[in-house]
Design an enzyme around this catalytic site. Structure first.
Site, PDB file in Angstrom:
ATOM      1  N   GLY A 133       0.836  -1.206   0.000  1.00 46.00           N
ATOM      2  CA  GLY A 133       0.000   0.000   0.000  1.00 46.00           C
ATOM      3  C   GLY A 133       0.866   1.249   0.000  1.00 46.00           C
ATOM      4  N   GLY A 161      -0.455   4.400   0.422  1.00 41.33           N
ATOM      5  CA  GLY A 161      -1.271   5.490   0.965  1.00 41.33           C
ATOM      6  C   GLY A 161      -0.405   6.284   1.930  1.00 41.33           C
ATOM      7  N   ALA A 185       0.201   5.771   5.133  1.00 45.20           N
ATOM      8  CA  ALA A 185       1.017   4.943   6.021  1.00 45.20           C
ATOM      9  C   ALA A 185       2.166   4.276   5.261  1.00 45.20           C
ATOM     10  N   ASN A 202       1.648  -1.258  -4.787  1.00 48.50           N
ATOM     11  CA  ASN A 202       0.392  -0.491  -4.731  1.00 48.50           C
ATOM     12  C   ASN A 202      -0.425  -0.822  -5.974  1.00 48.50           C
ATOM     13  N   LYS A 203      -1.756  -0.835  -5.825  1.00 45.04           N
ATOM     14  CA  LYS A 203      -2.568  -1.270  -6.970  1.00 45.04           C
ATOM     15  C   LYS A 203      -2.580  -0.243  -8.109  1.00 45.04           C
ATOM     16  N   GLU A 223     -18.155  16.792   5.059  1.00 53.38           N
ATOM     17  CA  GLU A 223     -17.240  17.456   4.121  1.00 53.38           C
ATOM     18  C   GLU A 223     -17.785  17.375   2.691  1.00 53.38           C
ATOM     19  N   ASP A 233      -5.203   2.399   8.267  1.00 51.66           N
ATOM     20  CA  ASP A 233      -6.593   2.002   8.492  1.00 51.66           C
ATOM     21  C   ASP A 233      -6.811   0.503   8.669  1.00 51.66           C
ATOM     22  N   ALA A 249      -5.545  10.016   8.605  1.00 49.94           N
ATOM     23  CA  ALA A 249      -4.276  10.196   7.899  1.00 49.94           C
ATOM     24  C   ALA A 249      -3.208  10.654   8.898  1.00 49.94           C
ATOM     25  N   LYS A 275      -7.479  24.078   8.037  1.00 47.78           N
ATOM     26  CA  LYS A 275      -7.630  22.790   7.346  1.00 47.78           C
ATOM     27  C   LYS A 275      -6.705  22.727   6.130  1.00 47.78           C
TER      28      LYS A 275
HETATM   29  P1  FAD Z   1      -5.194   4.677   2.322  1.00 47.32           P
HETATM   30  O1  FAD Z   1      -5.068   6.136   2.265  1.00 47.32           O
HETATM   31  O2  FAD Z   1      -6.526   4.045   2.055  1.00 47.32           O
HETATM   32  O3  FAD Z   1      -4.117   4.044   1.345  1.00 47.32           O
HETATM   33  C1  FAD Z   1      -4.101   2.652   1.035  1.00 47.32           C
HETATM   34  C2  FAD Z   1      -3.318   2.443  -0.245  1.00 47.32           C
HETATM   35  O4  FAD Z   1      -3.282   1.034  -0.526  1.00 47.32           O
HETATM   36  C3  FAD Z   1      -3.964   3.106  -1.459  1.00 47.32           C
HETATM   37  O5  FAD Z   1      -2.973   3.667  -2.272  1.00 47.32           O
HETATM   38  C4  FAD Z   1      -4.654   1.941  -2.177  1.00 47.32           C
HETATM   39  O6  FAD Z   1      -4.753   2.128  -3.580  1.00 47.32           O
HETATM   40  C5  FAD Z   1      -3.712   0.789  -1.853  1.00 47.32           C
HETATM   41  N1  FAD Z   1      -4.362  -0.527  -1.876  1.00 47.32           N
HETATM   42  C6  FAD Z   1      -5.554  -0.863  -1.315  1.00 47.32           C
HETATM   43  N2  FAD Z   1      -5.802  -2.173  -1.507  1.00 47.32           N
HETATM   44  C7  FAD Z   1      -4.763  -2.664  -2.203  1.00 47.32           C
HETATM   45  C8  FAD Z   1      -4.437  -3.956  -2.688  1.00 47.32           C
HETATM   46  N3  FAD Z   1      -5.238  -5.012  -2.490  1.00 47.32           N
HETATM   47  N4  FAD Z   1      -3.284  -4.114  -3.367  1.00 47.32           N
HETATM   48  C9  FAD Z   1      -2.438  -3.066  -3.573  1.00 47.32           C
HETATM   49  N5  FAD Z   1      -2.697  -1.825  -3.128  1.00 47.32           N
HETATM   50  C10 FAD Z   1      -3.845  -1.627  -2.441  1.00 47.32           C
HETATM   51  N6  FAD Z   1      -7.947  11.791   8.035  1.00 47.32           N
HETATM   52  C11 FAD Z   1      -7.345  12.876   8.595  1.00 47.32           C
HETATM   53  O7  FAD Z   1      -6.413  12.718   9.412  1.00 47.32           O
HETATM   54  N7  FAD Z   1      -7.728  14.155   8.271  1.00 47.32           N
HETATM   55  C12 FAD Z   1      -8.685  14.402   7.367  1.00 47.32           C
HETATM   56  O8  FAD Z   1      -8.992  15.563   7.100  1.00 47.32           O
HETATM   57  C13 FAD Z   1      -9.334  13.301   6.743  1.00 47.32           C
HETATM   58  N8  FAD Z   1     -10.272  13.514   5.797  1.00 47.32           N
HETATM   59  C14 FAD Z   1     -10.850  12.447   5.162  1.00 47.32           C
HETATM   60  C15 FAD Z   1     -11.788  12.697   4.161  1.00 47.32           C
HETATM   61  C16 FAD Z   1     -12.385  11.637   3.501  1.00 47.32           C
HETATM   62  C17 FAD Z   1     -13.388  11.922   2.424  1.00 47.32           C
HETATM   63  C18 FAD Z   1     -12.065  10.297   3.864  1.00 47.32           C
HETATM   64  C19 FAD Z   1     -12.710   9.137   3.149  1.00 47.32           C
HETATM   65  C20 FAD Z   1     -11.133  10.028   4.861  1.00 47.32           C
HETATM   66  C21 FAD Z   1     -10.516  11.115   5.523  1.00 47.32           C
HETATM   67  N9  FAD Z   1      -9.557  10.910   6.526  1.00 47.32           N
HETATM   68  C22 FAD Z   1      -8.937  11.980   7.117  1.00 47.32           C
HETATM   69  C23 FAD Z   1      -9.143   9.530   6.894  1.00 47.32           C
HETATM   70  C24 FAD Z   1      -7.876   9.155   6.092  1.00 47.32           C
HETATM   71  O9  FAD Z   1      -8.080   9.413   4.723  1.00 47.32           O
HETATM   72  C25 FAD Z   1      -7.488   7.706   6.287  1.00 47.32           C
HETATM   73  O10 FAD Z   1      -7.431   7.403   7.652  1.00 47.32           O
HETATM   74  C26 FAD Z   1      -6.136   7.453   5.640  1.00 47.32           C
HETATM   75  O11 FAD Z   1      -6.255   7.561   4.238  1.00 47.32           O
HETATM   76  C27 FAD Z   1      -5.554   6.084   5.993  1.00 47.32           C
HETATM   77  O12 FAD Z   1      -4.306   5.967   5.369  1.00 47.32           O
HETATM   78  P2  FAD Z   1      -3.784   4.538   4.888  1.00 47.32           P
HETATM   79  O13 FAD Z   1      -2.422   4.758   4.340  1.00 47.32           O
HETATM   80  O14 FAD Z   1      -3.966   3.534   5.958  1.00 47.32           O
HETATM   81  O15 FAD Z   1      -4.787   4.073   3.746  1.00 47.32           O
HETATM   82  P1  NAD Z   2     -17.629   7.601  10.463  1.00 51.10           P
HETATM   83  O1  NAD Z   2     -17.695   6.214  10.969  1.00 51.10           O
HETATM   84  O2  NAD Z   2     -16.822   8.580  11.202  1.00 51.10           O
HETATM   85  O3  NAD Z   2     -19.101   8.202  10.295  1.00 51.10           O
HETATM   86  C1  NAD Z   2     -20.148   7.438   9.737  1.00 51.10           C
HETATM   87  C2  NAD Z   2     -21.478   7.969  10.210  1.00 51.10           C
HETATM   88  O4  NAD Z   2     -22.516   7.162   9.615  1.00 51.10           O
HETATM   89  C3  NAD Z   2     -21.656   7.874  11.724  1.00 51.10           C
HETATM   90  O5  NAD Z   2     -22.165   9.098  12.205  1.00 51.10           O
HETATM   91  C4  NAD Z   2     -22.635   6.718  11.900  1.00 51.10           C
HETATM   92  O6  NAD Z   2     -23.464   6.855  13.046  1.00 51.10           O
HETATM   93  C5  NAD Z   2     -23.451   6.826  10.628  1.00 51.10           C
HETATM   94  N1  NAD Z   2     -24.101   5.535  10.273  1.00 51.10           N
HETATM   95  C6  NAD Z   2     -23.572   4.290  10.346  1.00 51.10           C
HETATM   96  N2  NAD Z   2     -24.491   3.376   9.964  1.00 51.10           N
HETATM   97  C7  NAD Z   2     -25.609   4.060   9.636  1.00 51.10           C
HETATM   98  C8  NAD Z   2     -26.895   3.676   9.173  1.00 51.10           C
HETATM   99  N3  NAD Z   2     -27.232   2.395   8.967  1.00 51.10           N
HETATM  100  N4  NAD Z   2     -27.822   4.644   8.949  1.00 51.10           N
HETATM  101  C9  NAD Z   2     -27.522   5.962   9.131  1.00 51.10           C
HETATM  102  N5  NAD Z   2     -26.320   6.370   9.587  1.00 51.10           N
HETATM  103  C10 NAD Z   2     -25.370   5.437   9.825  1.00 51.10           C
HETATM  104  O7  NAD Z   2     -17.100   7.457   8.936  1.00 51.10           O
HETATM  105  P2  NAD Z   2     -16.463   8.537   7.956  1.00 51.10           P
HETATM  106  O8  NAD Z   2     -17.126   9.836   8.098  1.00 51.10           O
HETATM  107  O9  NAD Z   2     -16.424   7.880   6.622  1.00 51.10           O
HETATM  108  O10 NAD Z   2     -14.969   8.652   8.492  1.00 51.10           O
HETATM  109  C11 NAD Z   2     -14.080   7.540   8.420  1.00 51.10           C
HETATM  110  C12 NAD Z   2     -12.792   7.855   9.176  1.00 51.10           C
HETATM  111  O11 NAD Z   2     -12.097   8.910   8.497  1.00 51.10           O
HETATM  112  C13 NAD Z   2     -13.037   8.333  10.601  1.00 51.10           C
HETATM  113  O12 NAD Z   2     -12.020   7.856  11.427  1.00 51.10           O
HETATM  114  C14 NAD Z   2     -12.947   9.838  10.497  1.00 51.10           C
HETATM  115  O13 NAD Z   2     -12.484  10.427  11.687  1.00 51.10           O
HETATM  116  C15 NAD Z   2     -11.934  10.007   9.364  1.00 51.10           C
HETATM  117  N6  NAD Z   2     -12.233  11.268   8.649  1.00 51.10           N
HETATM  118  C16 NAD Z   2     -11.680  12.387   9.164  1.00 51.10           C
HETATM  119  C17 NAD Z   2     -11.959  13.595   8.555  1.00 51.10           C
HETATM  120  C18 NAD Z   2     -11.362  14.845   9.132  1.00 51.10           C
HETATM  121  O14 NAD Z   2     -10.554  14.748  10.050  1.00 51.10           O
HETATM  122  N7  NAD Z   2     -11.687  16.009   8.617  1.00 51.10           N
HETATM  123  C19 NAD Z   2     -12.788  13.652   7.421  1.00 51.10           C
HETATM  124  C20 NAD Z   2     -13.350  12.461   6.936  1.00 51.10           C
HETATM  125  C21 NAD Z   2     -13.057  11.265   7.581  1.00 51.10           C
END
Ligand code: FAD
Ligand code: NAD
Length: 402
Positions: free
Chosen positions: A10, A12, A14, A35-36, A167, A297, A314, A375
């Protein structure tokens, strides 16, 4: 004697951070990262691509552009399974690779909780492909209104009200009034509903701060339903429970953001996991597997203060990458590992391009324009951490005023 083989799965936050830090340490080992895709994407900005406020190219860059390829090898392939007995990893196209040390950082996937119809009838936001699919669907559906005059083309249901949902809502409520002008649909007929299972919105923030963010979205036209768990997704319909009764919300765009789980590869490989996550030891290794680290994650790191795992972010993924690189260097020098330590720098959620809410540096609250500016600084800092200065200058968010 051949050099020890370190394999990182991966690229990402991490995985890429681990690889970059290891390269800096000049360790005497063969480093491989798989990575994929040939690109890294900022998962933290996926909502912008899904809403169409930024193109995918703005939040992604090639892995080899930031990796020291003299010290590490990049393999573009999909990991299918980890065979702990043979110390190998099966790849979809390129066979199996052997490891002496393995760092598993395969990230997150959409969580359906087994709710019927989710995969078939709603759009998740978990990677570039799903975010682009959500954008294409929304744009097509809104544009179709001119021909169809069907109000469901202007109806959007966002499932869950976690940070991803909030968001995403922030972005679409910024963009839709602009689209209404170019696509010629009535902005006042757009119906956006967010359906949340829990009775309280944004419980992780102090009440007034969370309410500020919700009020901004309400003013932009979002209707929130709380204490209303979703039970099923039918084609163009979300079925939810309200006060013991099943009700339906119809829409031609249904976005699934109710939470995430770790990669399915973790379960497929026989690790002791829950929702694709493994509770790791203090140094981020997996109990019983002294040569395997699990981070980002796919890991659950216990916060001793709360007795619960830290939220997967992240922020923690990047910190874990640095810690694993340090510990791998120690192991290669026959030194003991050190425990991972983490202190959250806070949390900020954006509400579109010019507003945000958060708690930073302890209990300091930020909201509105200041929330948005902080942010953007946080995102730029993590881009520098996982990328490099060139990538930051190309992709960074330096417009702090709009
Ligand atoms: P990922 O970022 O998911 O990276 C995993 C990598 O592995 C990717 O490149 C993927 O392509 C690759 N991969 C997956 N499966 C395979 C496979 N089978 N083979 C090869 N490669 C593979 N966190 C914050 O701290 N602040 C924020 O503001 C925030 N905002 C977010 C907003 C959104 C919309 C979302 C969805 C999440 C947000 N998060 C935020 C959470 C954060 O994005 C994740 O916790 C973080 O990306 C985890 O990092 P990672 O490296 O574990 O995984
Ligand atoms: P989350 O788990 O934080 O939120 C999911 C929401 O969906 C919860 O409020 C939950 O109660 C609700 N839910 C679950 N099942 C449901 C159902 N059956 N019906 C209706 N509501 C339901 O997930 P996320 O928002 O995708 O975030 C994932 C991770 O990424 C978290 O750890 C979060 O902290 C992180 N993240 C961080 C940021 C940031 O720091 N700005 C932004 C996006 C995500």
């Amino acid at each position: 004697m051949s050099r020890p083989k370190i394999v990182i799965l991966g690229a990402g936050y991490a995985g890429l951070k681990t690889a970059k830090e290891l390269c800096k340490k000049h360790v005497d080992a063969e480093i491989t990262i798989v990575n994929k895709n040939d690109y890294h994407y900022e998962s933290t900005q996926l909502h912008e691509v899904a809403a169409g406020t930024e193109p995918a190219s703005k939040i992604s860059f090639n892995v080899v552009d930031v990796l020291d390829t003299k010290k590490a090898t990049f393999i573009k392939d999909t990991v299918v399974k980890i065979n702990t007995d043979k110390q190998t990893v099966d790849l979809k196209d390129k066979g199996s690779i052997f490891y002496d040390y393995l760092v598993v950082a395969l990230g997150f996937e959409s969580e359906t909780f087994g709710i019927p119809g989710v995969n078939e009838n709603s759009l998740p936001l978990v990677n570039i492909k799903t975010a682009e699919a959500a954008r294409a669907h929304l744009d097509k559906t809104l544009a179709n209104y001119q021909k169809s005059k069907d109000e469901l083309d202007l109806s959007i249901v966002v499932c869950g009200a976690g940070f991803t949902s909030i968001e995403y809502l922030g972005e679409i409520t910024n963009r839709i009034p602009k689209l209404a002008k170019t696509m010629n649909f009535p902005a006042d007929k757009v119906k956006i509903t967010c359906i949340e299972a829990m009775p309280t919105l944004l419980p992780m923030f102090p009440e007034k701060l969370g309410q500020f963010g919700i009020d901004v979205l309400k003013k932009r036209g979002v209707e929130f339903k709380v204490g209303t768990p979703i039970k099923e997704i039918k084609p163009n319909t979300v079925v939810y429970e309200e006060k013991g009764e099943l009700k339906e919300a119809d829409a031609h765009t249904i976005i699934w953001t109710t939470g995430v789980r770790g990669s399915h590869v973790i379960g497929d490989s026989g690790f002791d996991e829950r929702r694709g996550r493994v509770v790791v030891e203090k140094d981020l290794r997996v109990e019983g597997y002294p040569n395997i680290f699990m981070i980002g994650d796919v890991s659950a790191v216990m916060d001793e203060a709360s007795g619960r795992p830290y939220p997967t972010t992240a922020q923690i993924a990047l910190k874990q990458g640095g810690s694993v690189a340090d510990n791998l260097a120690r192991l290669l020098n026959n030194q003991p590992t050190e425990p991972f330590t983490f202190e959250s720098q806070g949390t900020v959620a954006s509400i579109g391009n010019n507003c945000g809410i958060g708690q930073v540096f302890g209990k300091h609250q930020v909201k509105g324009y200041m929330g948005s500016a902080i942010k953007k600084s946080i995102i730029n800092k993590s881009l520098l951490d996982v990328g490099n200065t060139k990538v930051l200058l190309k992709k960074g968010r330096f417009d702090y005023y709009h």
